[in-house]
Design a protein around this motif. Structure first.
Motif: not given
Ligand SMILES: [Cu+2]
Lengths: 253, 77
Positions: A187, A222, A224, A226, A233
Motif C-alpha cells: 500500500h 492510498c 499504491r 492494492c 482506504m
Molecule cells: Cu492500499
C-alpha cells in the motif's frame, strides 16, 4: 442546482483534493513547501524552453518553404552552434539539478530525534495505527483501525471517499516519525499537503518524518494499487496542539 | 492516568535510511540480549523495550515472541 455546487465548493476542506484541482494543496510541512517551490523553480525553465523551442519550430516551418527557397541549404556541420547547444542545456540542467538534489536529501535526512513514533499499517482495505511509545508491555494499548466512511453514512460537509471513522491524531509543530508498513499487499501512505508519500511494503518498515506546521485536518489516499477497494482506504490526519494530543492519548478508550 | 511522557526511540546512526526494518529487529535483539545478561527485572533493559515497541509493528513482536518460545527465532539471541 448550480447554487449547491458553489455551496459545496465553499465548504470543501482546504487540505483535501478539490474538484478540478490543477495545482498543489496548501503546504502544511516545510517538506511540502520545498516541493511546491521546486516545482515553481523548474516551471520557470520549462516555460523558457517551451517558448524557445516553439519559436524555433514555427520559424523553421515558416521559412523553409519551396516557394521562398527553391534550392534548400544543406548545412550538416556547425561548430559554434554545436558547442552552444551542448553547453547551454547542461547549465540549465544544473540549475534544475542543484535545488532538486538539495530537496531530495533534506527530505531523507532525520535531523533531530523525533518526539513521537506513529506506525501506519496498511491492510486490504483499511489502515491500522499504533502509538506504542507509552506501552509498558508488548500488549498494544493505543491501536485502532481506520475505515473509510461509506457513501450512505456520510454527513453533510464530509468528503466522499476521503472521510474515515478514526483519524490519526498528532501534535502540530512536533517532529514525528512515521513507520509505514503493510500486513498483506503493498500500500502507500500519502498525504499531499504534508508532502509525504511512503510505500507500505509487507515485511519491511519505512520511515518518514513529518512536522506539521499548523493545526488542521489533512486528507490523503492510498497511492499504491492494492486491489478492489484501493479507493476506499483514505488517510485523515488531524493535527492538534500538544496539550490536546496529550489528553487524546490519556482518554483513549 | 498520569501525564504521558513524550519520548520515543531516538534516530540511530546505524540506520540512516528510510528502511527501518533492521532498526526494529536490532532493538528487539538488544533487549533480549540485555535481559539474558542482566536478568529479566533489570531496569537498564527497559529502554530497549521501549525502543522496539515504538519501532516494530505489533504483529511482528507477537510473531517473534512466539518464535522465541518455540525456539525457532531467526536472530542471534
Ligand atoms: Cu492500499
Amino acid at each position: 442546482m448550480i447554487v449547491h455546487e458553489w455551496l459545496f465548493l465553499t465548504i470543501a476542506p482546504c487540505d483535501a483534493a478539490e474538484p478540478w484541482q490543477l495545482g498543489f494543496q496548501d503546504a502544511a510541512t516545510p517538506m511540502m513547501q520545498g516541493i511546491t517551490d521546486l516545482h515553481h523553480d523548474i516551471f520557470f525553465f520549462l516555460i523558457l524552453i517551451l517558448v524557445f523551442v516553439l519559436w524555433m519550430l514555427v520559424r523553421a516551418l515558416w521559412h523553409f518553404d519551396y516557394k521562398k527557397h527553391p534550392i534548400p541549404q544543406r548545412i550538416v556541420h556547425g561548430t559554434t552552434i554545436e558547442i552552444l547547444r551542448t553547453i547551454l542545456p547542461s547549465i540549465i540542467l544544473m540549475f534544475i539539478a542543484i535545488p532538486s538534489f538539495a530537496l531530495l536529501y533534506s527530505m531523507d535526512e532525520v535531523v533531530v530525534d523525533p518526539a513521537i513514533t506513529i506506525k501506519a499499517i496498511g491492510h486490504q482495505w483499511y489502515r491500522t495505527y499504533e502509538y506504542s511509545d507509552y506501552n509498558s508491555s508488548d500488549e498494544q494499548s493505543l491501536t485502532f483501525d481506520s475505515y473509510m466512511i461509506t457513501e450512505d453514512d456520510l454527513e453533510l460537509g464530509q468528503s466522499r471517499l476521503l472521510e474515515v471513522d478514526n483519524r490519526v491524531v498528532l501534535p502540530a509543530n512536533t517532529h514525528l516519525r512515521m513507520i509505514v508498513t503493510s500486513a498483506d499487499v503493498p500500500h502507500s501512505w500519502a498525504v499531499p499537503s504534508s508532502g509525504v508519500k511512503c510505500h507500505a511494503v509487507p515485511g519491511r518498515s519505512n520511515q518518514t518524518s513529518i512536522s506539521v506546521q499548523r493545526e488542521g485536518v489533512y486528507y490523503g489516499q492510498c497511492s499504491r494499487f492494492c486491489g478492489t477497494n484501493h479507493a476506499s482506504m483514505p488517510i485523515v490526519v488531524e493535527a492538534v496542539s500538544m496539550k490536546d494530543y496529550g489528553s487524546w492519548v490519556q482518554n483513549f478508550e | 492516568m498520569a501525564e504521558i511522557e513524550i519520548k520515543t526511540a531516538p534516530a540511530d546512526f546505524r540506520f540512516p535510511t528510510a528502511n527501518q526494518t533492521r532498526h526494529c529487529f536490532t532493538r528487539y535483539i538488544e533487549y533480549h540480549k540485555c535481559t539474558a545478561a542482566k536478568g529479566e527485572g533489570s531496569g537498564d533493559c527497559q529502554k530497549f523495550a521501549q525502543y522496539y515497541r515504538s519501532l516494530c509493528p505489533g504483529e511482528w513482536i507477537e510473531r517473534w515472541n512466539e518464535q522465541r518460545e518455540n525456539g525457532n527465532f531467526p536472530g542471534p539471541l
